[in-house]
Structure formats: structure tokens, C-alpha cells
Design a protein around this motif. Sequence first.
Motif, PDB file in Angstrom:
ATOM      1  N   THR A  99      35.833  48.485  37.104  1.00 42.52           N
ATOM      2  CA  THR A  99      36.811  47.548  36.538  1.00 42.52           C
ATOM      3  C   THR A  99      37.483  48.140  35.313  1.00 42.52           C
ATOM      4  O   THR A  99      38.710  48.085  35.163  1.00 42.52           O
ATOM      5  N   ALA A 100      36.687  48.727  34.421  1.00 43.56           N
ATOM      6  CA  ALA A 100      37.243  49.326  33.206  1.00 43.56           C
ATOM      7  C   ALA A 100      38.107  50.536  33.544  1.00 43.56           C
ATOM      8  O   ALA A 100      39.161  50.745  32.928  1.00 43.56           O
ATOM      9  N   MET A 101      37.700  51.333  34.541  1.00 47.38           N
ATOM     10  CA  MET A 101      38.506  52.498  34.915  1.00 47.38           C
ATOM     11  C   MET A 101      39.853  52.099  35.476  1.00 47.38           C
ATOM     12  O   MET A 101      40.827  52.856  35.379  1.00 47.38           O
ATOM     13  N   ASN A 102      39.920  50.917  36.064  1.00 45.31           N
ATOM     14  CA  ASN A 102      41.187  50.422  36.607  1.00 45.31           C
ATOM     15  C   ASN A 102      42.018  49.671  35.576  1.00 45.31           C
ATOM     16  O   ASN A 102      43.076  49.130  35.905  1.00 45.31           O
ATOM     17  N   GLY A 103      41.525  49.620  34.330  1.00 46.27           N
ATOM     18  CA  GLY A 103      42.306  49.022  33.253  1.00 46.27           C
ATOM     19  C   GLY A 103      42.355  47.501  33.294  1.00 46.27           C
ATOM     20  O   GLY A 103      43.344  46.905  32.860  1.00 46.27           O
TER      21      GLY A 103
END
Length: 463
Positions: A99-103
Motif C-alpha cells: 500500500t505504501a509503495m503504491n502511494g
Amino acid sequence: MLLKITTTYQNATDLGYLLHKHPDKLQSVDLSIGKAHIFYPESTSERTTVALLLDINPVDMARGGRNLSGSFSLGQYVNDRPYVASSFMSVAIAKAFSTAMNGRCKGKPELAETVMPFEVTIAVVPTPKGGEKLIRDLFEPLGYEVEVKRHTLDEEFPEWGESKYYTLNLKGSFRLQDLLSHLYVLIPVLDNDKHYFVSQDEVNKLLEKGKGWLEGHPEKEKITRRYLINLKSLSHEALEQLNKEEEEDNEGTAISLLKKKKETLHQKRLKIVLNKLKETGAEKVIDLGCGEGKLIQLLLKEKQFQKITGMDISYSELNKCKERLHWDEMAPRQKERIDLFQGALTYKDKRLEGFDAGALVEVIEHIDEDRLKSLERVVFEFARPHSVIVTTPNEEYNVTFEKLDAGEMRHTDHRFEWTRKQFQDWANQVAENNNYTVQFEAIGDEEENIGAPSQMAIFTYGN
């Protein structure tokens, strides 16, 4: 191996929102080679640290590893892979912090675009070629303060000298999405060794995760080559795209090019086999050596196939197949179409009889050549489906894989890999012995004089 990410952003506990991981809970995600555990050693409003600990199963790693053989015969089993941050860590980052990698940040959306101060510790990273200079060349241009500690081979025997292993500490202010993307790309670049085959799909991942920073990095050529293990054709394609993006406006056509995902060779292979099975008119199909069930997953989408059976010698692969198919949640009517069982292709088995078509997708090369005669009798003489589709690697194409030494095979479990002539000679003899006709097709892009990466034979009974 251990990765720690710390922030002193106020409020520092917002890191938990960004990662979608609650500080009070130990969480784990399954990997193909073990588990990744996520926990918080500290969590206060002034300072919060998240840790990602990989617990690798050496047995699973040896079974599925691609580049683990090293320079000696037991290298597949005795190596540093369970203890260093390598491509295994990149996979864990992508899965644990997707989720964080996808912003994205559902709880506090504004945090996804917030620049925060971060400290990162990785214990340990291997740098067999480049050492501290390589580490600094990769991270300092991105704005990191870099501190490295090199480890001796053995503290009790200092005369043995220094090792290739470093503990890496980074400091800098970034969006969390950017920080994770940097780590995802650059950790395996340091090691220059991947645990899986590098294909077109890896070019897409590099371009996606490197978007916004890699095209302007002074070492982009080195990063690209090492990430793609020096495969010239893939490196050239990636660099060509990166150079184009560097010249274009950020809102130009490069964005749409990055989003286009090309099919991997295996996806092409499965799609071609699926279409060939459909062309036979078969209603009852068996996937011989079904593995984790990728072909079965495609067959299920086609109403033509009323009975779909998968057989594999590995019980664990059959369990993976059920997981892929979401067996426990599958509708009863769908489940009635499927049968999975354990068996071997070198022993006569009544369960293999009564099918319109059978597929052996990248299977025969895993069987000793002196046992292929048994496979021939089991499949073509006793089971005798009306149609049989066989695919196998084309050994001639291996010269394009720069990571493969002369005479080396693509996978450690392959017993042989055949040239196009060897495969055709074998298939023609099988057809003649068992009243089949056979046709041949190439799978993948063909190169002059060496053919395509994979080859296929289509057997038809009695014609």
C-alpha cells in the motif's frame, strides 16, 4: 536479514498509518521461501521504528532458487541467501508494504505525499563487486547520508581479512513511497544476483519503481545493468526507455508507456497452450505436471472444458495449486469440474486414462533422459489422449542469457535441455511408435539461427 525504518516526524506514529501496519501487532506475510515478519521495536510520537525481518526456509529456497549454486556442488544448499538483504528482501518489501509503495494511505491520505525524515538500517548487504564505493554511488545522489560498516570474515581470525558484507545506515528526507522504491531497486543491485529468472517483467518493474528518480540518476546505466543481471537485450530496452523519459516532460507519453505491461514468456506459453487445447475441441483435459496450477486457472475460465484434472509428483505444489484456485472458497459447481491428484509420469496409472487432451508444459526436461521411454509409454501408449501438447526449453537459445555459462541449464532441476533438432527427433519417434502425428511451433520471439526460447510439439492420435 533485517531492515529497520525509523522516522522522527511529528507525529512519528503516523508511520503506522502509512504502512497500514498497527504498531501494537506483530504481523507476518507468506513468501515463496518463508515468511516476513513486521513489528515495531519502538513507537512514540517522537520516534517510531518499523522492522522487517525475513525468516527464510532453506529447503524452499533450494527447491525454488535460480542462482544459488555458487562455485561448488553444494552451493545450492550452503550459501548466504538466508542471511543477507538481496532480491528476497525486495520481494518482502513489495509484499509487506504494498500500500505504501503504491502511494496510498487510507486513514490519512495527505501523509502519502508528505516528506518525512527517515533513518534506515539494513543488516547486512553483500557487495561482491564494488564495496563501499558502489553503495555511496547508488544512494548519495538521491540525497542520503550514507554510513557503512564493513564486517570481517571472522573476528577470531582477523588475518582472514575483510568480507563482502556491510551494515548500511541511511539518513534522508523523502516520501515513504520514494524511500521504499529506492530500497526495492537498489538492494538487489548491490548484490547483483537474483533468486529468479530475469525476464521482460523485470524491465517493467524497474521502470515502474524507478519512475521519477532513476532516469536522472548519474549511475542509471550501472543500476539498470546490474538489476537486469547484465542481460544486454533487456538492459538496452530499459535504458532506451529511461533516456527517452529523461528528455520528455514528466507529463509526456512516457507515462503511458510505463503502464503497458508486456507478457512474460511463461504467460505467452500458457496462452498458446490454452488456445491449442481449445482448437482440439477437447472437453476433458489433464495437465500433467500441473505445478501450482497456472494453466488450470486459465482452463477454468473456458466453459468448453467440462472436466479439468491436474497431476503433479509434488504434494506441496498441489497445495499451492489449491491456494491459487482459492479452493476453500470455490463455488461447488466450479469445484466439481476439477480433480487434483499426486502421481508420477513414469508409472502406468489408470487415473490418466479417458481424457480428450493432455498438456506437459515445461515438464519433460525435469525427467532423466533414460526414463523418457517410460513417460512415452505412460502418456502415449497407455493413457493415449486424442491430443497431447508438449513444451520444453530450446537449448540453442541459452546463448542469449548472459548469466548462464556455456553448457549450463536454465534451472538447477533440469535434467537436460534439447536443441530444436533433438526435440523434433524425439517427438517424431514418439509419434511413429504410438500412431500419432506431430506438428511443431516456436514459443516466444525467434532469433536468427537459434530459434525461440521455448518449443512446442502438438501430437494428434490416429491422423
